[in-house]
Design a protein around this motif. Structure first.
Motif, PDB file in Angstrom:
ATOM      1  N   VAL A 153     -14.288   1.552  -5.508  1.00  0.00           N
ATOM      2  CA  VAL A 153     -12.912   1.956  -5.794  1.00  0.00           C
ATOM      3  C   VAL A 153     -12.861   3.414  -6.250  1.00  0.00           C
ATOM      4  O   VAL A 153     -13.695   3.871  -7.033  1.00  0.00           O
ATOM      5  CB  VAL A 153     -12.305   1.038  -6.875  1.00  0.00           C
ATOM      6  CG1 VAL A 153     -10.992   1.598  -7.402  1.00  0.00           C
ATOM      7  CG2 VAL A 153     -12.068  -0.340  -6.283  1.00  0.00           C
ATOM      8  N   ARG A 154     -11.876   4.130  -5.733  1.00  0.00           N
ATOM      9  CA  ARG A 154     -11.615   5.504  -6.148  1.00  0.00           C
ATOM     10  C   ARG A 154     -10.356   5.542  -6.998  1.00  0.00           C
ATOM     11  O   ARG A 154      -9.555   4.615  -6.982  1.00  0.00           O
ATOM     12  CB  ARG A 154     -11.442   6.408  -4.931  1.00  0.00           C
ATOM     13  CG  ARG A 154     -12.614   6.411  -3.960  1.00  0.00           C
ATOM     14  CD  ARG A 154     -12.233   7.100  -2.682  1.00  0.00           C
ATOM     15  NE  ARG A 154     -11.097   6.428  -2.055  1.00  0.00           N
ATOM     16  CZ  ARG A 154     -10.339   6.972  -1.103  1.00  0.00           C
ATOM     17  NH1 ARG A 154     -10.593   8.188  -0.667  1.00  0.00           N
ATOM     18  NH2 ARG A 154      -9.326   6.304  -0.593  1.00  0.00           N
ATOM     19  N   ARG A 155     -10.222   6.641  -7.721  1.00  0.00           N
ATOM     20  CA  ARG A 155      -9.024   6.792  -8.550  1.00  0.00           C
ATOM     21  C   ARG A 155      -7.765   6.759  -7.686  1.00  0.00           C
ATOM     22  O   ARG A 155      -6.720   6.241  -8.085  1.00  0.00           O
ATOM     23  CB  ARG A 155      -9.112   8.120  -9.316  1.00  0.00           C
ATOM     24  CG  ARG A 155      -8.308   8.167 -10.598  1.00  0.00           C
ATOM     25  CD  ARG A 155      -8.645   9.404 -11.409  1.00  0.00           C
ATOM     26  NE  ARG A 155      -8.041   9.352 -12.732  1.00  0.00           N
ATOM     27  CZ  ARG A 155      -6.853   9.813 -13.016  1.00  0.00           C
ATOM     28  NH1 ARG A 155      -6.118  10.360 -12.068  1.00  0.00           N
ATOM     29  NH2 ARG A 155      -6.364   9.720 -14.247  1.00  0.00           N
ATOM     30  N   GLU A 156      -7.883   7.286  -6.458  1.00  0.00           N
ATOM     31  CA  GLU A 156      -6.716   7.350  -5.571  1.00  0.00           C
ATOM     32  C   GLU A 156      -6.309   5.988  -5.034  1.00  0.00           C
ATOM     33  O   GLU A 156      -5.231   5.849  -4.428  1.00  0.00           O
ATOM     34  CB  GLU A 156      -7.000   8.282  -4.376  1.00  0.00           C
ATOM     35  CG  GLU A 156      -7.513   9.661  -4.743  1.00  0.00           C
ATOM     36  CD  GLU A 156      -9.020   9.688  -4.938  1.00  0.00           C
ATOM     37  OE1 GLU A 156      -9.766   9.614  -3.937  1.00  0.00           O
ATOM     38  OE2 GLU A 156      -9.434   9.735  -6.113  1.00  0.00           O
ATOM     39  N   ASP A 157      -7.184   4.969  -5.200  1.00  0.00           N
ATOM     40  CA  ASP A 157      -6.845   3.630  -4.707  1.00  0.00           C
ATOM     41  C   ASP A 157      -5.831   2.922  -5.603  1.00  0.00           C
ATOM     42  O   ASP A 157      -5.329   1.851  -5.239  1.00  0.00           O
ATOM     43  CB  ASP A 157      -8.114   2.772  -4.600  1.00  0.00           C
ATOM     44  CG  ASP A 157      -9.048   3.265  -3.493  1.00  0.00           C
ATOM     45  OD1 ASP A 157      -8.536   3.806  -2.500  1.00  0.00           O
ATOM     46  OD2 ASP A 157     -10.274   3.120  -3.641  1.00  0.00           O
ATOM     47  N   HIS A 158      -5.554   3.489  -6.789  1.00  0.00           N
ATOM     48  CA  HIS A 158      -4.523   2.892  -7.644  1.00  0.00           C
ATOM     49  C   HIS A 158      -3.192   2.894  -6.893  1.00  0.00           C
ATOM     50  O   HIS A 158      -2.823   3.879  -6.247  1.00  0.00           O
ATOM     51  CB  HIS A 158      -4.382   3.701  -8.926  1.00  0.00           C
ATOM     52  CG  HIS A 158      -3.276   3.216  -9.819  1.00  0.00           C
ATOM     53  ND1 HIS A 158      -3.472   2.302 -10.828  1.00  0.00           N
ATOM     54  CD2 HIS A 158      -1.946   3.519  -9.828  1.00  0.00           C
ATOM     55  CE1 HIS A 158      -2.313   2.065 -11.423  1.00  0.00           C
ATOM     56  NE2 HIS A 158      -1.381   2.785 -10.840  1.00  0.00           N
ATOM     57  N   GLY A 159      -2.443   1.761  -6.971  1.00  0.00           N
ATOM     58  CA  GLY A 159      -1.132   1.731  -6.330  1.00  0.00           C
ATOM     59  C   GLY A 159      -0.615   0.315  -6.157  1.00  0.00           C
ATOM     60  O   GLY A 159      -1.208  -0.668  -6.616  1.00  0.00           O
ATOM     61  N   ARG A 160       0.546   0.216  -5.460  1.00  0.00           N
ATOM     62  CA  ARG A 160       1.209  -1.069  -5.195  1.00  0.00           C
ATOM     63  C   ARG A 160       0.830  -1.517  -3.780  1.00  0.00           C
ATOM     64  O   ARG A 160       1.025  -0.792  -2.803  1.00  0.00           O
ATOM     65  CB  ARG A 160       2.720  -0.917  -5.308  1.00  0.00           C
ATOM     66  CG  ARG A 160       3.204  -0.477  -6.671  1.00  0.00           C
ATOM     67  CD  ARG A 160       3.380  -1.658  -7.595  1.00  0.00           C
ATOM     68  NE  ARG A 160       4.523  -2.487  -7.197  1.00  0.00           N
ATOM     69  CZ  ARG A 160       4.792  -3.672  -7.722  1.00  0.00           C
ATOM     70  NH1 ARG A 160       3.971  -4.188  -8.629  1.00  0.00           N
ATOM     71  NH2 ARG A 160       5.849  -4.348  -7.334  1.00  0.00           N
ATOM     72  N   TYR A 161       0.257  -2.732  -3.685  1.00  0.00           N
ATOM     73  CA  TYR A 161      -0.205  -3.265  -2.410  1.00  0.00           C
ATOM     74  C   TYR A 161       0.603  -4.510  -2.042  1.00  0.00           C
ATOM     75  O   TYR A 161       0.893  -5.348  -2.906  1.00  0.00           O
ATOM     76  CB  TYR A 161      -1.681  -3.648  -2.488  1.00  0.00           C
ATOM     77  CG  TYR A 161      -2.630  -2.470  -2.548  1.00  0.00           C
ATOM     78  CD1 TYR A 161      -3.322  -2.051  -1.417  1.00  0.00           C
ATOM     79  CD2 TYR A 161      -2.838  -1.779  -3.740  1.00  0.00           C
ATOM     80  CE1 TYR A 161      -4.198  -0.976  -1.467  1.00  0.00           C
ATOM     81  CE2 TYR A 161      -3.715  -0.706  -3.805  1.00  0.00           C
ATOM     82  CZ  TYR A 161      -4.384  -0.315  -2.664  1.00  0.00           C
ATOM     83  OH  TYR A 161      -5.257   0.750  -2.721  1.00  0.00           O
ATOM     84  N   HIS A 162       0.953  -4.643  -0.741  1.00  0.00           N
ATOM     85  CA  HIS A 162       1.474  -5.910  -0.237  1.00  0.00           C
ATOM     86  C   HIS A 162       0.954  -6.109   1.177  1.00  0.00           C
ATOM     87  O   HIS A 162       0.511  -5.160   1.841  1.00  0.00           O
ATOM     88  CB  HIS A 162       3.007  -5.976  -0.278  1.00  0.00           C
ATOM     89  CG  HIS A 162       3.694  -5.165   0.776  1.00  0.00           C
ATOM     90  ND1 HIS A 162       4.070  -3.852   0.589  1.00  0.00           N
ATOM     91  CD2 HIS A 162       4.097  -5.494   2.044  1.00  0.00           C
ATOM     92  CE1 HIS A 162       4.666  -3.402   1.685  1.00  0.00           C
ATOM     93  NE2 HIS A 162       4.694  -4.377   2.579  1.00  0.00           N
ATOM     94  N   CYS A 163       0.987  -7.372   1.631  1.00  0.00           N
ATOM     95  CA  CYS A 163       0.478  -7.660   2.970  1.00  0.00           C
ATOM     96  C   CYS A 163       1.575  -8.334   3.795  1.00  0.00           C
ATOM     97  O   CYS A 163       2.540  -8.901   3.264  1.00  0.00           O
ATOM     98  CB  CYS A 163      -0.771  -8.528   2.922  1.00  0.00           C
ATOM     99  SG  CYS A 163      -0.493 -10.232   2.392  1.00  0.00           S
ATOM    100  N   GLU A 164       1.387  -8.271   5.102  1.00  0.00           N
ATOM    101  CA  GLU A 164       2.336  -8.847   6.062  1.00  0.00           C
ATOM    102  C   GLU A 164       1.529  -9.706   7.031  1.00  0.00           C
ATOM    103  O   GLU A 164       0.553  -9.228   7.620  1.00  0.00           O
ATOM    104  CB  GLU A 164       3.058  -7.714   6.800  1.00  0.00           C
ATOM    105  CG  GLU A 164       4.098  -8.173   7.796  1.00  0.00           C
ATOM    106  CD  GLU A 164       4.713  -6.971   8.505  1.00  0.00           C
ATOM    107  OE1 GLU A 164       5.726  -6.445   8.011  1.00  0.00           O
ATOM    108  OE2 GLU A 164       4.159  -6.539   9.541  1.00  0.00           O
ATOM    109  N   ALA A 165       1.927 -10.987   7.170  1.00  0.00           N
ATOM    110  CA  ALA A 165       1.266 -11.897   8.113  1.00  0.00           C
ATOM    111  C   ALA A 165       2.232 -12.184   9.263  1.00  0.00           C
ATOM    112  O   ALA A 165       3.404 -12.500   9.024  1.00  0.00           O
ATOM    113  CB  ALA A 165       0.857 -13.194   7.416  1.00  0.00           C
ATOM    114  N   ARG A 166       1.745 -12.104  10.522  1.00  0.00           N
ATOM    115  CA  ARG A 166       2.625 -12.262  11.686  1.00  0.00           C
ATOM    116  C   ARG A 166       2.131 -13.376  12.613  1.00  0.00           C
ATOM    117  O   ARG A 166       0.932 -13.586  12.772  1.00  0.00           O
ATOM    118  CB  ARG A 166       2.690 -10.959  12.500  1.00  0.00           C
ATOM    119  CG  ARG A 166       3.444  -9.848  11.800  1.00  0.00           C
ATOM    120  CD  ARG A 166       3.572  -8.623  12.717  1.00  0.00           C
ATOM    121  NE  ARG A 166       4.456  -7.632  12.126  1.00  0.00           N
ATOM    122  CZ  ARG A 166       5.776  -7.631  12.268  1.00  0.00           C
ATOM    123  NH1 ARG A 166       6.358  -8.601  12.988  1.00  0.00           N
ATOM    124  NH2 ARG A 166       6.523  -6.715  11.704  1.00  0.00           N
TER     125      ARG A 166
END
Length: 554
Positions: A153-166
């Protein structure tokens, strides 16, 4: 009963399932019906056909099925009293992926830089099965696997994640989760290099600090030494000073651990302070003058040394140097050597220090002496050495000068010879010597130059005294003349009573010893007959030794 329906239903579209029997009992108590459906969204109708072409009883179930009905069982039942027959239907409801969620591993504890993290896209239900996945970080697509693996993990990987299933019917989107990378970092405003007096702020941040779910504690260090601790993530300098320069780090702590930010160097620039200007004139015959200038500044200053306004040396662009001059320059330091110095080199010397923020200067006056005193072979000699003192004048006199000699400011002699000789120098000849050169044009006196003569101890002076008033007190004192200092030892027979250095402390509580330069004093309290006898004092140094005795009587 028999059941007819489509093999699959589609979510949101109405569909009809038919339950039927090939017989009809108009006056009987046979019941045909559906079970397991939701009456709120369903309609049930019954149809009887009784003619020459066909006999049947049919019950139709019309409903709008949802994804939650997928794999649900419906029952078509015909009953007569306690007897019944059932046909089971398993619903196959086509729907887009539903109940899509993100799972994070590890799910607890701080996630630091370099840790391994996996984010999995989990789907509660999908028919047909999921055909593809897509990951988004802060709204930007980043990957297409079901599992997003971040090995380091890098510092830049901090954030809001969501996924989409199709699948073929659409997409299911998960709620966003926050991947918190617990990594401390220091930033400086306006910069890490600022001018003295500038308002400066150091900020210690972890990604998402403002939205962090718990309170953070910040501990500040300067050059690895503790400064302060508390909830404030900033270190404020309303007017930064030169002393504030250094390396700063901070440790951020929460309930699950801590992280320390790499140190950041704060550099404070400032104009030169007042330079330190030193003048040195060699007095032992070399006619050498050294002018040295040092200064405190950042960035380093350019230094210039001048003599009565004429620049002689600079640490920047070199000036033309005379044959008598030598220059050595280093950071914020400049040294000028003037060889064969004479009266022409007297005057005011100045040093000017300049950098981008300003300048400062200092001055001193140098008075050079035309007369110089040289001692040969050395200014420190053993007794008996042949010593010559030479008075070096200006060398340009038209008439023969006179030379006057002084020792410890007392006149010794005057002659036309520039030398004073000691064929076999003695300890009594030591002292601070000066010579004066006198001619028709005037006179000049050299600096005082010390001559040290090393000689062995002379005969020690050993005395004894007995005081009877107020108790019997015996005093034995030994003193000697020597250079260097002698070590004095007082003995009675083979017993060492005391010495000035290098012997054990007296164990007799009646004996008190006082030591000073070339002197040893022994006090014996409550003198008894056993204290009588011959006492010997021995004096020794690197040049030799001598001794004396005294008969102490009680």
């Amino acid at each position: 009963p028999g059941v007819t329906s489509s093999e699959e239903q589609t979510e949101g579209q109405r569909s009809t399932l038919r339950c039927s029997t090939p017989y009809v009992c108009p006056w009987g108590d046979i019941i045909l019906h559906w079970e397991g459906y939701d009456p709120r969204v369903s309609e049930v109708s019954s149809h009887v056909q009784l003619d020459t072409s066909r006999v049947s009883h049919q019950v139709n179930l019309t409903s709008s099925f949802s994804w939650k009905d997928h794999s649900k069982k419906l029952l078509c039942e015909v009953s007569h009293g306690s007897r019944k027959a059932i046909t089971e239907v398993v619903l196959r409801v086509r729907h887009a992926p539903k109940d899509t969620q993100v799972s994070l591993s590890p799910s607890s504890g701080n996630i630091g830089v370099g840790d391994a993290v996996t984010l999995s896209c989990e789907v509660g239900s999908s028919h047909p099965p999921v055909a593809g996945y897509r990951w988004y970080k802060d709204g930007v697509a980043v990957a297409t696997e079901r599992v997003l693996a971040l090995q380091g993990v890098r510092r830049e990987d901090h954030g809001r994640y969501h996924c989409e299933a199709r699948n073929a019917l659409g997409a299911g989107v998960s709620p966003a989760i926050t991947l918190r990378v617990f990594s401390a970092e220091i930033s400086a405003s306006p910069a890490t290099e600022v001018r003295e007096g500038t308002a400066t702020t150091l900020s210690c941040d972890v990604p998402g600090r403002e939205g962090h779910p718990e309170e953070l504690t910040y501990t500040w260090y300067k050059n690895s030494a503790w400064l302060k601790e508390g909830p404030a993530h900033t270190l404020l300098f309303p007017a930064v000073a030169a002393g504030d320069a250094g390396y700063y780090s901070c440790r951020v702590t929460n309930s699950q651990g801590n992280d320390t930010a790499p140190a950041v160097g704060l550099s404070v620039t400032y104009p030169p302070r007042i330079p330190t200007l030193t003048l040195f004139q060699e007095t032992q015959g070399g006619r050498l003058v050294i002018v040295r200038c040092t200064v405190d500044s950042h960035p380093p200053a350019t230094l210039a040394i001048d003599h009565d306004g004429t620049v002689l040396a600079t640490s920047g662009a070199q000036v033309a140097l005379g044959q008598r001059l030598g220059v050595t320059a280093s950071r914020n330091s400049l040294r000028l050597e003037i060889r064969d110095a004479g009266p022409r080199d007297s005057g005011k010397y100045g040093c000017t220090a300049t950098n981008v923020h300003g300048n400062a200067s200092a001055t001193k006056v140098l008075v050079t002496r035309a007369a110089q005193l040289l001692i040969q072979p050395s200014a420190e000699v053993p007794e008996g050495t042949a010593v010559t003192l030479t008075c070096v004048g200006t060398g340009d006199m038209e008439e023969e000068p006179l030379y006057a000699w002084y020792r410890n400011s007392r006149r010794l002699q005057e002659s036309s010879l520039p030398t004073l000789e000691f064929p076999s120098v003695r300890g009594d000849d030591a002292g601070a010597f000066q010579c004066q050169v006198r001619s028709r044009d005037g006179s000049d006196t050299s600096e005082a130059v010390p001559l040290r003569v090393l000689y062995p101890p002379r005969q020690p002076v050993l005395s004894s005294f007995l005081q009877s008033r107020g108790g019997r007190l015996g005093i034995i004192q030994c003193s000697v003349e020597s250079d260097p200092e002698s070590n004095l030892t007082l003995r009675r027979g083979d017993d060492i009573i005391a010495c000035t250095r290098g012997c054990p402390q007296a164990t007799n509580p009646r004996v008190h010893v006082t030591r000073s330069y070339n002197s040893l004093k022994v006090e014996i309290r409550d003198v008894v007959v056993e204290d009588e006898g011959i006492y010997a004092c021995q004096a020794g140094n690197s040049q030799g030794s001598a001794s004396a005795t005294v008969d102490f009587q009680a």
